[in-house]
Every structure is written in C-alpha cells, then in structure tokens.
Design a protein around this motif. Sequence first.
Motif, PDB file in Angstrom:
ATOM      1  N   ILE A  24       0.839  -1.192   0.000  1.00 61.23           N
ATOM      2  CA  ILE A  24       0.000   0.000   0.000  1.00 61.23           C
ATOM      3  C   ILE A  24       0.879   1.249   0.000  1.00 61.23           C
ATOM      4  CG2 ILE A  24      -1.902   1.207   1.126  1.00 61.23           C
ATOM      5  CD1 ILE A  24      -2.580  -1.635   0.196  1.00 61.23           C
ATOM      6  N   SER A  25       0.753   2.092  -1.028  1.00 56.15           N
ATOM      7  CA  SER A  25       1.643   3.232  -1.195  1.00 56.15           C
ATOM      8  C   SER A  25       1.314   4.366  -0.228  1.00 56.15           C
ATOM      9  CB  SER A  25       1.557   3.763  -2.631  1.00 56.15           C
ATOM     10  OG  SER A  25       0.310   4.414  -2.842  1.00 56.15           O
ATOM     11  N   THR A  26       2.293   5.249  -0.043  1.00 60.72           N
ATOM     12  CA  THR A  26       2.057   6.432   0.777  1.00 60.72           C
ATOM     13  C   THR A  26       0.986   7.316   0.156  1.00 60.72           C
ATOM     14  OG1 THR A  26       3.868   7.619  -0.330  1.00 60.72           O
ATOM     15  CG2 THR A  26       4.400   6.452   1.723  1.00 60.72           C
ATOM     16  N   GLY A  27       0.954   7.371  -1.172  1.00 57.66           N
ATOM     17  CA  GLY A  27      -0.067   8.162  -1.846  1.00 57.66           C
ATOM     18  C   GLY A  27      -1.465   7.645  -1.586  1.00 57.66           C
ATOM     19  N   THR A  28      -1.610   6.335  -1.580  1.00 58.14           N
ATOM     20  CA  THR A  28      -2.921   5.734  -1.301  1.00 58.14           C
ATOM     21  C   THR A  28      -3.338   6.024   0.137  1.00 58.14           C
ATOM     22  OG1 THR A  28      -2.594   3.968  -2.923  1.00 58.14           O
ATOM     23  CG2 THR A  28      -4.190   3.556  -1.175  1.00 58.14           C
ATOM     24  N   ILE A  29      -2.400   5.939   1.070  1.00 62.34           N
ATOM     25  CA  ILE A  29      -2.715   6.234   2.465  1.00 62.34           C
ATOM     26  C   ILE A  29      -3.144   7.693   2.617  1.00 62.34           C
ATOM     27  CG2 ILE A  29      -1.726   6.423   4.790  1.00 62.34           C
ATOM     28  CD1 ILE A  29       0.077   4.016   3.999  1.00 62.34           C
ATOM     29  N   THR A  30      -2.447   8.608   1.942  1.00 66.00           N
ATOM     30  CA  THR A  30      -2.812  10.020   1.979  1.00 66.00           C
ATOM     31  C   THR A  30      -4.218  10.226   1.412  1.00 66.00           C
ATOM     32  OG1 THR A  30      -0.518  10.763   1.810  1.00 66.00           O
ATOM     33  CG2 THR A  30      -2.215  12.313   1.104  1.00 66.00           C
ATOM     34  N   GLU A  31      -4.518   9.518   0.346  1.00 64.27           N
ATOM     35  CA  GLU A  31      -5.860   9.606  -0.259  1.00 64.27           C
ATOM     36  C   GLU A  31      -6.921   9.100   0.708  1.00 64.27           C
ATOM     37  OE1 GLU A  31      -8.237   7.301  -3.833  1.00 64.27           O
ATOM     38  OE2 GLU A  31      -6.098   7.682  -4.075  1.00 64.27           O
ATOM     39  N   TRP A  32      -6.654   7.997   1.377  1.00 63.19           N
ATOM     40  CA  TRP A  32      -7.635   7.424   2.309  1.00 63.19           C
ATOM     41  C   TRP A  32      -7.844   8.301   3.532  1.00 63.19           C
ATOM     42  CZ3 TRP A  32      -5.372   1.763   2.235  1.00 63.19           C
ATOM     43  CH2 TRP A  32      -5.820   1.116   1.080  1.00 63.19           C
ATOM     44  N   THR A  33      -6.768   8.930   4.018  1.00 57.91           N
ATOM     45  CA  THR A  33      -6.899   9.758   5.212  1.00 57.91           C
ATOM     46  C   THR A  33      -7.379  11.168   4.885  1.00 57.91           C
ATOM     47  OG1 THR A  33      -4.565  10.409   5.096  1.00 57.91           O
ATOM     48  CG2 THR A  33      -5.125   8.496   6.475  1.00 57.91           C
ATOM     49  N   ASN A  34      -7.326  11.536   3.596  1.00 56.58           N
ATOM     50  CA  ASN A  34      -7.841  12.830   3.141  1.00 56.58           C
ATOM     51  C   ASN A  34      -7.135  14.000   3.837  1.00 56.58           C
ATOM     52  OD1 ASN A  34      -9.527  14.411   1.497  1.00 56.58           O
ATOM     53  ND2 ASN A  34     -11.023  14.657   3.159  1.00 56.58           N
ATOM     54  N   ASN A  35      -5.819  13.874   4.020  1.00 58.74           N
ATOM     55  CA  ASN A  35      -5.061  14.966   4.619  1.00 58.74           C
ATOM     56  C   ASN A  35      -3.624  14.914   4.115  1.00 58.74           C
ATOM     57  OD1 ASN A  35      -3.352  13.305   6.360  1.00 58.74           O
ATOM     58  ND2 ASN A  35      -5.223  12.886   7.507  1.00 58.74           N
ATOM     59  N   GLU A  36      -2.817  15.859   4.551  1.00 60.82           N
ATOM     60  CA  GLU A  36      -1.431  15.957   4.086  1.00 60.82           C
ATOM     61  C   GLU A  36      -0.435  15.608   5.185  1.00 60.82           C
ATOM     62  OE1 GLU A  36      -0.614  16.435   0.942  1.00 60.82           O
ATOM     63  OE2 GLU A  36      -2.761  16.523   0.477  1.00 60.82           O
ATOM     64  N   ASN A  37      -0.833  14.734   6.078  1.00 57.98           N
ATOM     65  CA  ASN A  37       0.095  14.306   7.126  1.00 57.98           C
ATOM     66  C   ASN A  37       1.327  13.644   6.526  1.00 57.98           C
ATOM     67  OD1 ASN A  37      -2.531  14.528   8.639  1.00 57.98           O
ATOM     68  ND2 ASN A  37      -1.185  13.948  10.327  1.00 57.98           N
ATOM     69  N   PRO A  38       2.470  13.761   7.199  1.00 55.29           N
ATOM     70  CA  PRO A  38       3.653  13.029   6.738  1.00 55.29           C
ATOM     71  C   PRO A  38       3.419  11.522   6.852  1.00 55.29           C
ATOM     72  CG  PRO A  38       4.040  13.981   8.905  1.00 55.29           C
ATOM     73  CD  PRO A  38       2.732  14.528   8.424  1.00 55.29           C
ATOM     74  N   VAL A  39       3.724  10.813   5.790  1.00 52.14           N
ATOM     75  CA  VAL A  39       3.540   9.360   5.755  1.00 52.14           C
ATOM     76  C   VAL A  39       4.851   8.705   5.329  1.00 52.14           C
ATOM     77  CG1 VAL A  39       2.232   7.428   4.776  1.00 52.14           C
ATOM     78  CG2 VAL A  39       1.108   9.650   5.111  1.00 52.14           C
ATOM     79  N   LEU A  40       5.244   7.688   6.060  1.00 53.27           N
ATOM     80  CA  LEU A  40       6.384   6.870   5.675  1.00 53.27           C
ATOM     81  C   LEU A  40       5.954   5.412   5.620  1.00 53.27           C
ATOM     82  CD1 LEU A  40       7.691   9.237   7.757  1.00 53.27           C
ATOM     83  CD2 LEU A  40       9.757   8.128   6.938  1.00 53.27           C
ATOM     84  N   ARG A  41       6.640   4.656   4.792  1.00 52.67           N
ATOM     85  CA  ARG A  41       6.421   3.209   4.761  1.00 52.67           C
ATOM     86  C   ARG A  41       7.665   2.502   5.260  1.00 52.67           C
ATOM     87  NH1 ARG A  41       4.805   1.174  -0.933  1.00 52.67           N
ATOM     88  NH2 ARG A  41       4.879  -0.819   0.172  1.00 52.67           N
ATOM     89  N   ALA A  42       7.458   1.516   6.094  1.00 51.38           N
ATOM     90  CA  ALA A  42       8.554   0.697   6.609  1.00 51.38           C
ATOM     91  C   ALA A  42       8.266  -0.761   6.272  1.00 51.38           C
ATOM     92  CB  ALA A  42       8.693   0.869   8.112  1.00 51.38           C
ATOM     93  N   MET A  43       9.298  -1.464   5.887  1.00 48.92           N
ATOM     94  CA  MET A  43       9.158  -2.898   5.666  1.00 48.92           C
ATOM     95  C   MET A  43      10.172  -3.622   6.545  1.00 48.92           C
ATOM     96  SD  MET A  43       7.767  -5.554   4.587  1.00 48.92           S
ATOM     97  CE  MET A  43       6.442  -4.630   3.808  1.00 48.92           C
TER      98      MET A  43
END
Length: 259
Positions: A89-108
């Motif tokens: 799940i991309s950071t862009g998709t998470i931003t779209e789902w949360t409907n805001n511009e919070n900082p998002v990082l992905r960790a694996m």
Amino acid sequence: MAEAIMEGVIKTNKWQANLITIKNRSNSGRLKELQTKYGVIPAPTIKKAVSDAEIIILAVKPKDASQAVKSLEPFIQKEQLIISVMAGISTGTITEWTNNENPVLRAMPNTSASIGYSATALSKGISASDVHVQKAVELFETIGTVTLVPEDKLHIVTGLSGSGPAYIYYIAEAMQKAAEELSLSHEEAKTLISQTLLGASLMLKNTSESPIELRKKVTSPGGTTEAGIGKLDQYQVHDAFIACIKKAVRRSEELGNIK
C-alpha cells in the motif's frame, strides 16, 4: 509484525510500554493478551487510540487496509506522523484514504524485529521531511538495521527481506527433517543448524566476499559439499528461490492495487 515491533522497542527501552496504545478491529481478547505480556495500553475506541498519538503505526493486512485507514480519518490531527508497515500500500494511497497531508512513511521490517535483528527498509512519502525520516530511523534502528530506499523499490524489499525469514526457516525445516531422518535428535540438529545459519550470515555480513566466493570456499572438488550442491542443482533449487522472490514481489505489487 505489530507485536514484533512492540517487543523490540520495549526491550531496547526506546519507548516505555505504557506510552504505547494499541487497537484492533474487534479482538479484545488479543488486546488484553498483549497488555498482560508487554504492559501496553488497549484503547477503548479508535478515537482514543489516534487522537493523542505522536506516531501512528499502521499494521493491518492489506485486504483490511482501506477500511482500517479510512476509519482513522476523522481523528487524525495535523503533523501526526503516520508509519505504515502494510505490504504493497503506497504512501499516496494512504494520503488519499486519510484525506489529509500528514507526513507518511512506509517501513518494511521483518519478524526478526522481536529480537532486535530486523532488516528494515524505509521510504518517505511526499509530505514527509528529513526530520520525520530521522525519527523513523531512530525508531526502527532499535529493532535492527535500517536501509533507506525509494518507495518504488519497496515491492522488491517486501519479497526479499520482508518475507525473507520465512525462506530461511523453510531451509532450516528441511535441514532439520533430513538430520532427524538420519538419526540426529531434534535438539542436536537444532543446535547445529541454528549455529550454521548464524555463522554463514555473519560471514556474509562481515567479509567483503560475495556469496558465490564463500560457497566456492566450502565446495572442494569431489567432496561432500559438492555432492550436496549437485543435488540442489539437479532439483533447480537456485532457480526456484529466484522465482520465489519474484513471485512474492509480484504479489506485493498486486496488493498495492487494492483500493
């Protein structure tokens, strides 16, 4: 994975257990179990879990991701850092789902986080700054190594090191079975196998030699290792592992298309 991260950061004293709030969809028994085991705090509601958090870590299965993330949206506040360990799940998709511009990082990370030996890859979304990245690096370094990679490489990381421990356990499982069939006890085999894998891993990490060079050093012409490797070649195990990793990468890419 959430438990592995919790266990790692608590053991290394990065976070105090009573500062970690946890919430799942509906399994209150599981929350109570984690509270008893680690001292973390179950949240009665999603709102309570999210509203006061400095960092929100998303650790749900990709199939549940959309519903889970969208349920947080009303309670997320500006500047809260969101870190996702969800495969695909991309950071862009998470931003779209949360409907805001919070900082998002992905960790694996991988499950070796629970003993402080995770190999974690980290990627930042468009709204994340170097300060956010450093905060995440400091967090995940408490449970192992951290490698910064572009987000488009995370599918590869997922198939390689994210799933990687399972591949090694698969090998160990086969080694254990062979040893026991050849009359070693379970404990004798486990001790020999685990130390062999540990030693080989440290050789890879601490020498400049490639895996091919290290393998050739063990493989004397006409010897036992050559005979064993020959059987692996006969069964195309080398090609099978390459195909295994590529298949896992493709699956990560497929999960990334979930909306």
